[in-house]
Design a protein around this motif. Structure first.
Motif, PDB file in Angstrom:
ATOM      1  N   ALA A 194      53.785  18.646  74.309  1.00 48.39           N
ATOM      2  CA  ALA A 194      53.065  17.552  73.650  1.00 48.39           C
ATOM      3  C   ALA A 194      52.416  16.665  74.704  1.00 48.39           C
ATOM      4  CB  ALA A 194      54.029  16.736  72.794  1.00 48.39           C
ATOM      5  N   GLY A 195      51.169  16.292  74.441  1.00 48.04           N
ATOM      6  CA  GLY A 195      50.447  15.473  75.401  1.00 48.04           C
ATOM      7  C   GLY A 195      49.922  16.250  76.581  1.00 48.04           C
ATOM      8  N   GLU A 196      50.079  17.579  76.541  1.00 48.55           N
ATOM      9  CA  GLU A 196      49.597  18.471  77.600  1.00 48.55           C
ATOM     10  C   GLU A 196      50.152  18.072  78.970  1.00 48.55           C
ATOM     11  OE1 GLU A 196      45.390  19.021  77.485  1.00 48.55           O
ATOM     12  OE2 GLU A 196      45.359  19.591  75.371  1.00 48.55           O
ATOM     13  N   ARG A 197      51.418  17.639  78.996  1.00 49.73           N
ATOM     14  CA  ARG A 197      52.045  17.239  80.254  1.00 49.73           C
ATOM     15  C   ARG A 197      52.550  18.434  81.048  1.00 49.73           C
ATOM     16  NH1 ARG A 197      54.624  14.033  76.570  1.00 49.73           N
ATOM     17  NH2 ARG A 197      56.568  15.155  76.955  1.00 49.73           N
ATOM     18  N   GLY A 198      52.607  19.568  80.418  1.00 51.16           N
ATOM     19  CA  GLY A 198      53.124  20.747  81.084  1.00 51.16           C
ATOM     20  C   GLY A 198      53.336  21.846  80.067  1.00 51.16           C
ATOM     21  N   PHE A 199      54.279  22.742  80.358  1.00 51.16           N
ATOM     22  CA  PHE A 199      54.506  23.915  79.521  1.00 51.16           C
ATOM     23  C   PHE A 199      55.984  24.078  79.213  1.00 51.16           C
ATOM     24  CE2 PHE A 199      50.877  24.620  82.314  1.00 51.16           C
ATOM     25  CZ  PHE A 199      49.876  24.946  81.409  1.00 51.16           C
ATOM     26  N   GLN A 200      56.248  24.813  78.145  1.00 51.15           N
ATOM     27  CA  GLN A 200      57.602  25.180  77.779  1.00 51.15           C
ATOM     28  C   GLN A 200      57.694  26.702  77.673  1.00 51.15           C
ATOM     29  OE1 GLN A 200      58.133  23.138  74.037  1.00 51.15           O
ATOM     30  NE2 GLN A 200      59.168  21.409  75.012  1.00 51.15           N
ATOM     31  N   SER A 201      58.824  27.235  78.085  1.00 51.29           N
ATOM     32  CA  SER A 201      59.117  28.658  77.880  1.00 51.29           C
ATOM     33  C   SER A 201      60.620  28.768  77.688  1.00 51.29           C
ATOM     34  CB  SER A 201      58.651  29.498  79.074  1.00 51.29           C
ATOM     35  OG  SER A 201      58.812  30.878  78.809  1.00 51.29           O
ATOM     36  N   LYS A 202      61.040  28.626  76.429  1.00 54.62           N
ATOM     37  CA  LYS A 202      62.456  28.499  76.111  1.00 54.62           C
ATOM     38  C   LYS A 202      62.973  29.711  75.337  1.00 54.62           C
ATOM     39  CE  LYS A 202      62.388  23.429  75.741  1.00 54.62           C
ATOM     40  NZ  LYS A 202      62.686  22.272  74.858  1.00 54.62           N
ATOM     41  N   PRO A 203      64.257  30.031  75.494  1.00 56.14           N
ATOM     42  CA  PRO A 203      64.855  31.069  74.653  1.00 56.14           C
ATOM     43  C   PRO A 203      64.813  30.652  73.190  1.00 56.14           C
ATOM     44  CG  PRO A 203      66.259  30.574  76.535  1.00 56.14           C
ATOM     45  CD  PRO A 203      65.203  29.520  76.509  1.00 56.14           C
ATOM     46  N   ALA A 204      64.514  31.612  72.329  1.00 55.94           N
ATOM     47  CA  ALA A 204      64.427  31.344  70.888  1.00 55.94           C
ATOM     48  C   ALA A 204      64.632  32.654  70.144  1.00 55.94           C
ATOM     49  CB  ALA A 204      63.069  30.741  70.533  1.00 55.94           C
ATOM     50  N   PRO A 205      64.989  32.599  68.859  1.00 58.62           N
ATOM     51  CA  PRO A 205      65.007  33.838  68.066  1.00 58.62           C
ATOM     52  C   PRO A 205      63.606  34.439  68.044  1.00 58.62           C
ATOM     53  CG  PRO A 205      66.119  32.044  66.910  1.00 58.62           C
ATOM     54  CD  PRO A 205      65.417  31.426  68.076  1.00 58.62           C
ATOM     55  N   ARG A 206      63.527  35.735  68.163  1.00 61.28           N
ATOM     56  CA  ARG A 206      62.235  36.425  68.191  1.00 61.28           C
ATOM     57  C   ARG A 206      62.175  37.431  67.034  1.00 61.28           C
ATOM     58  NH1 ARG A 206      59.361  32.972  71.235  1.00 61.28           N
ATOM     59  NH2 ARG A 206      60.580  32.378  73.086  1.00 61.28           N
ATOM     60  N   PRO A 207      61.983  36.936  65.806  1.00 57.41           N
ATOM     61  CA  PRO A 207      61.968  37.843  64.654  1.00 57.41           C
ATOM     62  C   PRO A 207      60.819  38.847  64.694  1.00 57.41           C
ATOM     63  CG  PRO A 207      61.227  35.639  64.020  1.00 57.41           C
ATOM     64  CD  PRO A 207      61.785  35.528  65.403  1.00 57.41           C
ATOM     65  N   GLY A 208      59.754  38.532  65.432  1.00 52.51           N
ATOM     66  CA  GLY A 208      58.617  39.443  65.487  1.00 52.51           C
ATOM     67  C   GLY A 208      58.806  40.614  66.432  1.00 52.51           C
ATOM     68  N   LEU A 209      59.854  40.581  67.240  1.00 52.54           N
ATOM     69  CA  LEU A 209      60.094  41.667  68.197  1.00 52.54           C
ATOM     70  C   LEU A 209      60.731  42.850  67.484  1.00 52.54           C
ATOM     71  CD1 LEU A 209      60.331  42.879  71.060  1.00 52.54           C
ATOM     72  CD2 LEU A 209      62.496  41.616  71.313  1.00 52.54           C
ATOM     73  N   PRO A 210      60.029  43.979  67.342  1.00 53.99           N
ATOM     74  CA  PRO A 210      60.582  45.117  66.602  1.00 53.99           C
ATOM     75  C   PRO A 210      61.730  45.797  67.358  1.00 53.99           C
ATOM     76  CG  PRO A 210      58.180  45.232  66.734  1.00 53.99           C
ATOM     77  CD  PRO A 210      58.620  44.201  67.716  1.00 53.99           C
ATOM     78  N   THR A 211      62.666  46.325  66.597  1.00 55.13           N
ATOM     79  CA  THR A 211      63.799  47.030  67.192  1.00 55.13           C
ATOM     80  C   THR A 211      63.341  48.200  68.042  1.00 55.13           C
ATOM     81  OG1 THR A 211      65.134  46.425  65.264  1.00 55.13           O
ATOM     82  CG2 THR A 211      65.995  48.161  66.683  1.00 55.13           C
ATOM     83  N   GLY A 212      62.315  48.905  67.599  1.00 51.14           N
ATOM     84  CA  GLY A 212      61.834  50.062  68.350  1.00 51.14           C
ATOM     85  C   GLY A 212      61.295  49.693  69.722  1.00 51.14           C
ATOM     86  N   ILE A 213      60.646  48.533  69.830  1.00 50.85           N
ATOM     87  CA  ILE A 213      60.120  48.098  71.125  1.00 50.85           C
ATOM     88  C   ILE A 213      61.253  47.657  72.042  1.00 50.85           C
ATOM     89  CG2 ILE A 213      58.546  46.514  72.279  1.00 50.85           C
ATOM     90  CD1 ILE A 213      57.280  48.727  70.410  1.00 50.85           C
ATOM     91  N   LEU A 214      62.233  46.945  71.490  1.00 49.28           N
ATOM     92  CA  LEU A 214      63.409  46.594  72.286  1.00 49.28           C
ATOM     93  C   LEU A 214      64.128  47.861  72.729  1.00 49.28           C
ATOM     94  CD1 LEU A 214      65.356  44.471  73.442  1.00 49.28           C
ATOM     95  CD2 LEU A 214      66.585  44.544  71.256  1.00 49.28           C
ATOM     96  N   GLY A 215      64.220  48.840  71.838  1.00 46.19           N
ATOM     97  CA  GLY A 215      64.862  50.105  72.183  1.00 46.19           C
ATOM     98  C   GLY A 215      64.169  50.794  73.341  1.00 46.19           C
ATOM     99  N   TYR A 216      62.840  50.742  73.361  1.00 44.90           N
ATOM    100  CA  TYR A 216      62.090  51.322  74.480  1.00 44.90           C
ATOM    101  C   TYR A 216      62.488  50.639  75.789  1.00 44.90           C
ATOM    102  CZ  TYR A 216      58.188  52.609  77.518  1.00 44.90           C
ATOM    103  OH  TYR A 216      57.438  53.064  78.572  1.00 44.90           O
TER     104      TYR A 216
END
Length: 307
Positions: A194-216
């Protein structure tokens, strides 16, 4: 996949982030003419300038779609982007973007800064300057002296990482090329604070990540580690020379465990979670090729199923 301190590369992207259409268009042009990216014809064929042609050539290698030292397509490149029988030649399935993300950040030899950020840099909030400083510290500590790049090159990489993973805000005087998001921005693995003060890259649930791609990704790790058991903690955090899916996909521990449980059922008889001496570990019960998980995902995608 394994990080070697004398096999690194920085700043080869000509300051351009990968854009929609570049990978499929570049790959398919190479299939028609293996020497296209080294010829003057590429400018007209791809509809971009000379520096962008060089950038496309680099990104095709960084995403492991063509071989590192040639223009020969990799097996996975053919499987995904071939116009004849490719699984997703025009990036219509978000799973392909998750897969491309893994291919990029598990490629330290061609995309060292991206490998570093997603596997070694764990600060959840940061500024651009902090990112440059941290990347320089990593290079000073981990990269062989003769392979160390100039600070300006490191700054170029550190600037490009968040640009590739965040969604653009249009400005009046912004060139249209700069307003085109990278497909990786869809994954929201990096966001603007917020306010473009920097960036965030935090652990979170990733429902869009398919099981097949994780399996790869998991199966590649088992193959390259040459083992049949890995502590789940090592799949969550990258503490050695191998990437870790939990870090790469910015997952929470609970989300990783849930997805690993789903993985044990995805292709039955391949993986099993056991507890040994109080440590949860993932066992590979029988060997499979990583591509089996990719093929399984796209087979279910074509049937309209959720994989």
């Amino acid at each position: 996949m394994r990080f070697y301190r004398d096999k690194v590369s920085f700043g080869r992207h000509q300051t351009f982030s990968v854009r929609y259409g570049w990978l499929s268009k570049g790959f398919q042009a190479l299939k028609r003419n293996p020497s296209i990216l080294k010829s003057e014809e590429a400018i007209a064929e791809l509809g971009v300038g000379k520096n962008m042609v060089e950038s496309i050539s680099y990104w095709l290698r960084a995403f492991q779609l063509i071989e590192p030292n040639s223009s020969k397509p990799t097996e996975l490149g053919n499987k995904i982007f071939s116009t004849n029988k490719g699984f997703d030649p025009y990036l219509e399935d978000e799973a392909t973007i998750w897969l491309l993300h893994w291919l990029l950040v598990s490629n330290p030899e061609q995309a060292t800064a991206w490998y570093w950020f997603f596997n070694r840099y764990h600060k959840p909030e940061f500024t651009g300057l902090e990112l440059v400083t941290a990347l320089n510290d990593f290079v000073t500590d981990q990269v062989k002296d003769v392979r160390r790049p100039a600070m300006s090159t490191l700054k170029s990489d550190a600037t490009l990482i968040p640009r590739m993973y965040t969604q653009s805000k249009l400005h009046k005087h912004m060139p249209i090329e700069e307003a085109l998001d990278s497909p990786l921005a869809q994954l929201r693995l990096i966001t603007v604070m917020a306010g473009e003060r920097g960036f965030q890259s935090k652990p979170a649930p990733r429902p869009g990540l398919p099981t097949g791609i994780l399996g790869y990704a998991i199966t590649e790790i088992f193959r390259d580690r040459e083992t049949d058991v890995i502590p789940i903690e090592d799949l969550m955090y990258s503490r050695d020379v191998f990437p870790a899916p939990g870090a790469v996909f910015r997952m929470t521990e609970m989300d990783l465990i849930t997805k690993l449980e789903n993985l044990t059922e995805y292709l039955p008889g391949v993986y099993q979670i056991n507890e040994t001496a109080g440590m949860h570990q993932l066992f590979q019960m029988r060997k499979v090729e990583p591509m089996e998980y990719v093929e399984s995902h796209y087979a279910s995608f074509e049937r309209g199923e959720v994989a």
